[in-house]
Design an enzyme around this catalytic site. Structure first.
Site, PDB file in Angstrom:
ATOM      1  N   SER A   1      25.684  38.742  55.748  1.00 43.95           N
ATOM      2  CA  SER A   1      24.882  39.050  56.933  1.00 43.95           C
ATOM      3  C   SER A   1      23.795  40.069  56.625  1.00 43.95           C
ATOM      4  CB  SER A   1      25.819  39.618  57.999  1.00 43.95           C
ATOM      5  OG  SER A   1      25.086  40.270  59.007  1.00 43.95           O
TER       6      SER A   1
ATOM      7  N   GLU B   1      23.281  42.418  58.357  1.00 40.63           N
ATOM      8  CA  GLU B   1      23.831  43.729  58.749  1.00 40.63           C
ATOM      9  C   GLU B   1      24.207  44.579  57.535  1.00 40.63           C
ATOM     10  OE1 GLU B   1      24.628  45.359  61.863  1.00 40.63           O
ATOM     11  OE2 GLU B   1      23.147  43.944  62.620  1.00 40.63           O
TER      12      GLU B   1
ATOM     13  N   TYR C   1      31.077  46.506  61.085  1.00 37.02           N
ATOM     14  CA  TYR C   1      30.869  45.106  60.700  1.00 37.02           C
ATOM     15  C   TYR C   1      30.030  45.031  59.420  1.00 37.02           C
ATOM     16  CZ  TYR C   1      28.890  40.393  60.846  1.00 37.02           C
ATOM     17  OH  TYR C   1      28.487  39.123  60.515  1.00 37.02           O
TER      18      TYR C   1
HETATM   19  P1  GDR Z   1      23.692  40.838  66.137  1.00 40.64           P
HETATM   20  O1  GDR Z   1      23.538  39.825  67.379  1.00 40.64           O
HETATM   21  O2  GDR Z   1      24.418  42.071  66.496  1.00 40.64           O
HETATM   22  O3  GDR Z   1      22.331  41.031  65.534  1.00 40.64           O
HETATM   23  O4  GDR Z   1      24.616  40.015  65.125  1.00 40.64           O
HETATM   24  P2  GDR Z   1      23.585  40.103  68.951  1.00 40.64           P
HETATM   25  O5  GDR Z   1      23.011  38.883  69.579  1.00 40.64           O
HETATM   26  O6  GDR Z   1      24.919  40.539  69.398  1.00 40.64           O
HETATM   27  O7  GDR Z   1      22.579  41.359  69.136  1.00 40.64           O
HETATM   28  C1  GDR Z   1      21.200  41.271  68.811  1.00 40.64           C
HETATM   29  C2  GDR Z   1      20.473  42.493  69.361  1.00 40.64           C
HETATM   30  O8  GDR Z   1      20.418  42.419  70.793  1.00 40.64           O
HETATM   31  C3  GDR Z   1      20.734  43.706  71.335  1.00 40.64           C
HETATM   32  N1  GDR Z   1      21.236  43.558  72.700  1.00 40.64           N
HETATM   33  C4  GDR Z   1      22.386  42.945  73.055  1.00 40.64           C
HETATM   34  N2  GDR Z   1      23.324  42.304  72.299  1.00 40.64           N
HETATM   35  C5  GDR Z   1      24.368  41.736  72.960  1.00 40.64           C
HETATM   36  N3  GDR Z   1      25.298  41.057  72.229  1.00 40.64           N
HETATM   37  N4  GDR Z   1      24.492  41.793  74.318  1.00 40.64           N
HETATM   38  C6  GDR Z   1      23.573  42.426  75.123  1.00 40.64           C
HETATM   39  O9  GDR Z   1      23.707  42.471  76.337  1.00 40.64           O
HETATM   40  C7  GDR Z   1      22.456  43.028  74.455  1.00 40.64           C
HETATM   41  N5  GDR Z   1      21.361  43.697  74.893  1.00 40.64           N
HETATM   42  C8  GDR Z   1      20.624  44.012  73.824  1.00 40.64           C
HETATM   43  C9  GDR Z   1      21.752  44.272  70.335  1.00 40.64           C
HETATM   44  O10 GDR Z   1      21.847  45.684  70.458  1.00 40.64           O
HETATM   45  C10 GDR Z   1      21.133  43.831  69.026  1.00 40.64           C
HETATM   46  O11 GDR Z   1      20.145  44.739  68.635  1.00 40.64           O
HETATM   47  C11 GDR Z   1      24.451  38.632  64.886  1.00 40.64           C
HETATM   48  C12 GDR Z   1      25.855  38.062  64.630  1.00 40.64           C
HETATM   49  O12 GDR Z   1      25.758  36.659  64.537  1.00 40.64           O
HETATM   50  C13 GDR Z   1      26.447  38.596  63.357  1.00 40.64           C
HETATM   51  O13 GDR Z   1      27.692  37.953  63.097  1.00 40.64           O
HETATM   52  C14 GDR Z   1      25.470  38.305  62.225  1.00 40.64           C
HETATM   53  O14 GDR Z   1      25.975  38.780  60.990  1.00 40.64           O
HETATM   54  C15 GDR Z   1      24.125  38.944  62.524  1.00 40.64           C
HETATM   55  O15 GDR Z   1      23.625  38.426  63.751  1.00 40.64           O
HETATM   56  C16 GDR Z   1      23.096  38.642  61.437  1.00 40.64           C
END
Ligand code: GDR
Length: 330
Positions: free
Chosen positions: A130, A132, A154
């Site tokens: 990832s 990450e 993670y």
């Molecule tokens: P991520 O994906 O953490 O990058 O991991 P996610 O969609 O959860 O978050 C992306 C960004 O959006 C912001 N965010 C929110 N996120 C979620 N989930 N819910 C909310 O309400 C929200 N509001 C804002 C987050 O802070 C973040 O910055 C994904 C996963 O698929 C991992 O398994 C993978 O390894 C990485 O992508 C690359």
């Protein structure tokens, strides 16, 4: 006929990968969680497919901590390729349970490496790493040589697993590869991720089924690609003559607010009328400027993304609109 073992087969990437491998004539063995009521909704269509596909797709209920059961499975299937996709995939949740995250994602990968190494004829193994692992990156864009600097449990777990995959390649001479994936989305994305949360909420608001959408930081930036493209890359990576790691990304940064603008705009809605801030969806630390360089994927695998950011968002909105219309009617 090639045989593949796929962990995480019932998730977004696993379901697309199973489709791809079956279409290429593989016999596919998916490992699913034991004692889990989880449905296999995303692969139900494959399980119900005509005779031929059914005979080439097998599901095995095995806990990924159960090394003897995994060893028996590998000994009976004799896989040519192993795609290790399973793990705790939610970055936000990893702050709530770092131990479980490391158990599934870090130790789970190490166990798979050991099981594969113990085979008489070791299979080729791909681990989905990832972006990450880069966390607060020292360079933009990131490539296969960028130092790891994770900022979440993670990311630390993925970094451990990624390094182990490299060590098994370099020191144990196994054919092991990391597909270093930046965010990748599709209509099969789970709703715990921000992208699907947005497209589903936009559809429900349009149909009058919801009135608000609570989000964390809408200025968060990511490099978002299309999941089926990445899965195509996984397969190509394992067909190389030499094992290597490879970044899969688009090379473009967008903000969460871009998803809002396109998704709500497509439905003639103004997202600012509906979105509310909720601190429970913010992270203790959130990476910035994660954007991938895909030079290696382009040069070695002839790989490039096939779907634009805008059309991916619209495809997901259309899909959610259709699902919500059916639900409302039934
Ligand atoms: P991520 O994906 O953490 O990058 O991991 P996610 O969609 O959860 O978050 C992306 C960004 O959006 C912001 N965010 C929110 N996120 C979620 N989930 N819910 C909310 O309400 C929200 N509001 C804002 C987050 O802070 C973040 O910055 C994904 C996963 O698929 C991992 O398994 C993978 O390894 C990485 O992508 C690359």
């Amino acid at each position: 006929m090639k045989r593949a073992i796929v962990t995480g087969i019932s998730g977004q990437d696993g379901s697309y990968l199973a489709e791809l491998l079956l279409s290429l004539g593989y016999e596919v063995h998916g490992i699913v969680r034991r004692n889990s009521p989880a449905t296999h909704r995303l692969i139900d269509h494959l399980l119900a497919a005509p005779e031929l596909d059914r005979r080439r797709l097998y599901l095995h209920s095995i806990d990924l901590q159960n090394v003897p059961a995994l060893t028996d499975l590998f000994a009976s299937v004799l896989p040519d390729e192993v795609y290790h996709l399973a793990g705790q995939s939610h970055v936000g949740l990893s702050f709530g349970d770092p131990v479980a995250t490391c158990e599934f994602t870090a130790m789970g990968t190490l166990r798979m490496l050991e099981v594969a190494r113990s085979c008489k004829s070791a299979p080729r193994l791909l681990h989905t790493s990832s972006s990450e692992i880069f966390g607060a990156p020292s360079q933009v864009p990131q490539d296969e040589a960028t130092p790891h600097n994770p900022v979440s449990p993670y990311g630390v777990a993925k970094s451990f697993a990624t390094n182990m995959v490299r060590i098994y390649r370099e020191s144990f001479e196994q054919f092991t590869c990391n597909a270093i994936c930046f965010n990748h989305e599709s209509p099969r994305r789970r709703r715990t991720f921000v992208t699907r949360k947005i497209t589903q909420a936009a559809a429900r608001i349009k149909l009058g089924l919801e009135s608000k959408l609570a989000l964390g930081n809408v200025d968060a930036q990511r490099d978002w690609g299309y999941a089926p493209d990445y899965v195509r890359g996984f397969h190509a990576l394992l067909q190389q003559d030499e094992p290597t790691d490879c970044v899969f990304a688009t090379g473009r940064l967008h903000r969460v607010r871009d998803w809002l603008e396109i998704a709500f705009g497509y439905l003639d809605l103004d997202w600012e009328d509906y979105v509310v801030f909720d601190p429970q969806f913010t992270r203790k630390a959130d990476p910035a400027l994660l954007v991938g360089s895909t030079e290696r994927a382009r040069v070695r695998l002839d790989w490039s993304p096939s779907v634009s950011f805008e059309s991916m968002v619209v495809q997901m909105v259309e899909h959610d609109l259709q699902i919500q219309r059916v639900r409302r009617a039934s």
